[in-house]
Scaffold this motif. Sequence first.
Motif, PDB file in Angstrom:
ATOM      1  N   VAL A  96      56.837 -40.405  43.059  1.00  0.00           N
ATOM      2  CA  VAL A  96      55.897 -40.266  44.148  1.00  0.00           C
ATOM      3  C   VAL A  96      55.136 -41.851  43.097  1.00  0.00           C
ATOM      4  O   VAL A  96      54.565 -42.439  42.929  1.00  0.00           O
ATOM      5  CB  VAL A  96      54.915 -39.038  42.722  1.00  0.00           C
ATOM      6  CG1 VAL A  96      53.375 -39.064  42.988  1.00  0.00           C
ATOM      7  CG2 VAL A  96      55.841 -38.253  42.068  1.00  0.00           C
ATOM      8  N   TYR A  97      54.507 -41.923  44.499  1.00  0.00           N
ATOM      9  CA  TYR A  97      53.447 -43.467  45.084  1.00  0.00           C
ATOM     10  C   TYR A  97      51.943 -43.424  44.746  1.00  0.00           C
ATOM     11  O   TYR A  97      51.855 -41.934  46.014  1.00  0.00           O
ATOM     12  CB  TYR A  97      53.829 -43.974  46.207  1.00  0.00           C
ATOM     13  CG  TYR A  97      55.490 -44.345  45.798  1.00  0.00           C
ATOM     14  CD1 TYR A  97      55.861 -45.666  45.039  1.00  0.00           C
ATOM     15  CD2 TYR A  97      56.114 -43.316  45.893  1.00  0.00           C
ATOM     16  CE1 TYR A  97      57.075 -46.401  45.219  1.00  0.00           C
ATOM     17  CE2 TYR A  97      58.388 -43.811  46.035  1.00  0.00           C
ATOM     18  CZ  TYR A  97      58.194 -45.748  45.699  1.00  0.00           C
ATOM     19  OH  TYR A  97      59.314 -45.900  45.108  1.00  0.00           O
ATOM     20  N   PHE A  98      50.977 -43.810  44.502  1.00  0.00           N
ATOM     21  CA  PHE A  98      49.534 -43.441  44.427  1.00  0.00           C
ATOM     22  C   PHE A  98      49.288 -44.537  45.681  1.00  0.00           C
ATOM     23  O   PHE A  98      47.489 -44.796  46.162  1.00  0.00           O
ATOM     24  CB  PHE A  98      48.831 -43.973  43.224  1.00  0.00           C
ATOM     25  CG  PHE A  98      48.810 -42.409  42.647  1.00  0.00           C
ATOM     26  CD1 PHE A  98      48.259 -41.183  43.025  1.00  0.00           C
ATOM     27  CD2 PHE A  98      50.004 -42.073  41.576  1.00  0.00           C
ATOM     28  CE1 PHE A  98      48.780 -39.314  42.545  1.00  0.00           C
ATOM     29  CE2 PHE A  98      49.483 -40.523  40.855  1.00  0.00           C
ATOM     30  CZ  PHE A  98      49.513 -40.335  41.322  1.00  0.00           C
ATOM     31  N   GLY A  99      49.929 -45.640  44.962  1.00  0.00           N
ATOM     32  CA  GLY A  99      50.186 -47.277  46.182  1.00  0.00           C
ATOM     33  C   GLY A  99      51.408 -47.565  46.549  1.00  0.00           C
ATOM     34  O   GLY A  99      51.873 -46.801  46.406  1.00  0.00           O
ATOM     35  N   ALA A 100      51.661 -49.242  45.744  1.00  0.00           N
ATOM     36  CA  ALA A 100      52.299 -49.842  46.620  1.00  0.00           C
ATOM     37  C   ALA A 100      53.352 -49.508  45.192  1.00  0.00           C
ATOM     38  O   ALA A 100      54.862 -49.443  45.823  1.00  0.00           O
ATOM     39  CB  ALA A 100      52.103 -51.098  46.622  1.00  0.00           C
ATOM     40  N   HIS A 154      45.900 -41.604  49.828  1.00  0.00           N
ATOM     41  CA  HIS A 154      47.154 -40.949  50.212  1.00  0.00           C
ATOM     42  C   HIS A 154      48.616 -40.557  49.135  1.00  0.00           C
ATOM     43  O   HIS A 154      47.794 -41.741  48.461  1.00  0.00           O
ATOM     44  CB  HIS A 154      47.941 -41.950  51.172  1.00  0.00           C
ATOM     45  CG  HIS A 154      47.581 -41.018  52.381  1.00  0.00           C
ATOM     46  ND1 HIS A 154      46.051 -42.084  52.750  1.00  0.00           N
ATOM     47  CD2 HIS A 154      47.531 -40.426  53.618  1.00  0.00           C
ATOM     48  CE1 HIS A 154      45.638 -41.076  54.300  1.00  0.00           C
ATOM     49  NE2 HIS A 154      46.370 -40.061  54.386  1.00  0.00           N
ATOM     50  N   VAL A 155      48.708 -39.831  49.033  1.00  0.00           N
ATOM     51  CA  VAL A 155      49.899 -40.218  47.404  1.00  0.00           C
ATOM     52  C   VAL A 155      51.740 -39.479  48.828  1.00  0.00           C
ATOM     53  O   VAL A 155      51.273 -38.769  50.049  1.00  0.00           O
ATOM     54  CB  VAL A 155      49.614 -38.532  46.987  1.00  0.00           C
ATOM     55  CG1 VAL A 155      50.927 -38.533  45.738  1.00  0.00           C
ATOM     56  CG2 VAL A 155      48.481 -38.500  46.274  1.00  0.00           C
ATOM     57  N   VAL A 156      52.348 -40.351  47.694  1.00  0.00           N
ATOM     58  CA  VAL A 156      53.866 -40.913  48.913  1.00  0.00           C
ATOM     59  C   VAL A 156      54.687 -39.927  48.072  1.00  0.00           C
ATOM     60  O   VAL A 156      54.763 -40.365  47.114  1.00  0.00           O
ATOM     61  CB  VAL A 156      53.723 -41.833  49.871  1.00  0.00           C
ATOM     62  CG1 VAL A 156      55.464 -42.011  50.219  1.00  0.00           C
ATOM     63  CG2 VAL A 156      52.717 -42.040  50.440  1.00  0.00           C
ATOM     64  N   ILE A 157      55.547 -38.808  48.477  1.00  0.00           N
ATOM     65  CA  ILE A 157      56.633 -38.741  47.670  1.00  0.00           C
ATOM     66  C   ILE A 157      58.108 -39.121  48.269  1.00  0.00           C
ATOM     67  O   ILE A 157      57.909 -39.276  49.670  1.00  0.00           O
ATOM     68  CB  ILE A 157      56.930 -36.686  47.688  1.00  0.00           C
ATOM     69  CG1 ILE A 157      55.581 -36.593  46.693  1.00  0.00           C
ATOM     70  CG2 ILE A 157      58.454 -36.313  46.612  1.00  0.00           C
ATOM     71  CD1 ILE A 157      55.467 -35.048  46.247  1.00  0.00           C
ATOM     72  N   GLN A 158      58.785 -39.782  48.394  1.00  0.00           N
ATOM     73  CA  GLN A 158      60.157 -40.705  48.542  1.00  0.00           C
ATOM     74  C   GLN A 158      60.888 -40.486  47.712  1.00  0.00           C
ATOM     75  O   GLN A 158      60.926 -41.359  47.089  1.00  0.00           O
ATOM     76  CB  GLN A 158      59.016 -42.107  49.226  1.00  0.00           C
ATOM     77  CG  GLN A 158      60.569 -43.120  50.000  1.00  0.00           C
ATOM     78  CD  GLN A 158      60.103 -43.989  50.105  1.00  0.00           C
ATOM     79  OE1 GLN A 158      59.385 -44.921  49.800  1.00  0.00           O
ATOM     80  NE2 GLN A 158      60.715 -45.170  50.921  1.00  0.00           N
TER      81      GLN A 158
END
Length: 778
Positions: A96-100, A154-158
């Motif tokens: 989970v990413y809130f940024g870099a 943005h919130v990213v799930i990778q």
Amino acid sequence: MLARMLQNEFRRKKGITLTLFIFVLLAAILVASGTRMIIELTHSIEHLFTQSKTPHVVQMHSGELDRYKVNEWTQANELVDQYQIVDMINVDGSHVYFGAESEKGSIMDMDFVVQNKDFDYLLNMNNEKVQVNNGEIAVPVYYLQEKQLQLGDHVVIQNGTFNRSFRIVDFVRDAQMNPSIIHSKRFVISTHDFQMIQHNTGETEYLIEFRLLDPSKTNEFIQTYQHAGLPNSGPLVTYSLFQLLNALTDGVVAAVIIMVSLILIVIAICCIRFTMLATIEEDYREISVMKAIGISGRDIRTLYLSKYVVIAGLACIVGYLSSIFVNRLFTSNIMLYMGIAPTTWLNEALSLFAVAAIFAIVLGCCILVLRRFNQISAIEGLRSGSLGDTNISTMKLSLSTSRWSRSVPIFLALQDVIQRKRMFQLILLVFTVSTIIIIVPVNFLNTLRAPSFISYMGVGQSDIRIDLRYSEDVEQRYTELLEHVRTDNDVLQYSPLVTSQFNVRNNEGGYDHLSVETGDFNIFPLSYLSGSAPKTDNEIALSDTNSREMDKKVGDPLVLIVEGREKTVIVSGVYQDVTNGGKTAKALLPYDKDRVLWYVVSLDLKDASQIRDKIVAYEQAFAPAKVTDLQGYLHQTLGGTIDQLKRVTIAVLIVSLLVSILITSLFLRMLVAKDHGDIAILRSLGFALSNIKLKYVTITLILLSIGVLAGTVLANTVGPWIISAIMSSFGASHIEFVINPWQAYILCPLLLASAITIAALLSIQSIREASIVQMIVE
């Protein structure tokens, strides 16, 4: 006459009148703010729970779930009003990413859910049901505060080839998982996105939730559920525990504010007394003249009381109105996490009642002090112009034999303090109490920040903590982790701990769930309130909360179900724990792998400088393990409480210094007015004004030294007892302060001493150059 008298008072005695007004104002602001904070906290929690329709019982479960069995049992249970099963996808923070940067270092479990249909609603910042569309996400307020997120971020799930980006459209208030002390957080996404994530990453967990027709029968329902053999691979949490955990952060801060408010009210009353005594001293001749021309003592008291009624009444009104704005400083966390409940007449009524109580106390104090008018003789007052000293000690120092004989002003100051002890008792009390209310919050703040506070969370001190939550292969990962740690040459010592659920017999003969941590508790030991850690499989240590609720002390028996059979164990010790509602236990028992809640491995390194590198290495090798250092664990769990307490501590420091400065000024004004004749005699004997001023500064410093010494001792002895009383309901009934000597013994007393010395030097400027005859005549 009253209007003219008040007008003259403001013209002639602006300083004293303004000071009295300020003290009553401070008392009114503090008591109104403290009362309003408690009310708003209570009502905000109640409003949040009502709007979200918080479940009365929640059984968390990991692993396979027989939905049909749960549904069939629930339909037949007459205690149940509503029930639902909530699916959650637990995604590891490293994905989970809130940024870099990813959240791989977070101790929080990130659970992705859809909005519930029947109850347990996840609310937005207006306490309305959160609604999101595809590609959108609502993020818990915890991350709004911690990460300074904004709408549109943005919130990213990778995870490997899977990559999904969500736009933040709202922030979530979650009655179940709001506070930072709960290490789970729910993110709201759409049904379509939920299904996409479920097929590509994460582990599915469940919340089996119930709302009861009669919440008072919660314990009865829990007993029935546990005996039915239904899914229970996880903690069982109740409505009351949700309330307690939500109140923890702001409840502690509110309790500290109320405590400080009550102490400051006592100081304010002392200040009022000093103010009135100073006024009586200055108006002594006028009072004598009024008596001489035939005005009764009762009428004179009424005139003076009317003046203080106007001043106190105005101060209380302004204080109450000011508290509305000041209160925002202390309720910002409540507003963020729970919102403000609609204001009712009861909110304002209780705050007004608290301020009215201050007004009544002020008037009562005024009436008691004004009884001194009975001692004023018209003839004596006109002759001497002073009430004179009463209750003077007969104990005297000899100037010729005193070691201070070379410094006559210091000698006179010492003799004055000894002979007029009763007069100086109140100012000494104020200095002592001011020291206490400065040092106690500072010590409490340092205690929360200290690594040793981890022991109050039922955790031993170690360099690194590795948490493994449930997954399908968690047992295998745990075995691999232990093997890796065992062969790691950088590890000095380690302790594997497994928390699982056991059934424990209660006082009614039924069985309750008990979360028990099993392992070796001598490697990273805890501090025990009584007894010691379990040493055999026939012993168990209970948390303080469990000990009190079960009514079990060291040496008492406890019956557990171990490997399908009853086993009697003896309570070996009682420790403190503010996590999981304070309801935990520790034992050396074989655990059921199907009822494991989580695995933990704590370890110390041979070289502490390698902690950061080792954390990164273990995160990469054992993802999705949560690897944290002790300070990071404390910050993520108690960061909000520490920030709130820091603001309160700064506010208390400023108010305490202000109060001390004002009361020192009042005290010296009163003392100089009372000693006017003595000052004239000293001047006639050839004493320079600088020597006379030195006498009064010395008196202040003597009292300050005694007050700071007494206050420091009490702050470090009585202070922990007060804080322990506040924290006892949260699972820590015996707090020991972690004291920073520089702050507690040097900086805080030095700040107080500097402020009071400056106030003393400014206040004695009223001792002016004048002719001896003029001073005696006056």
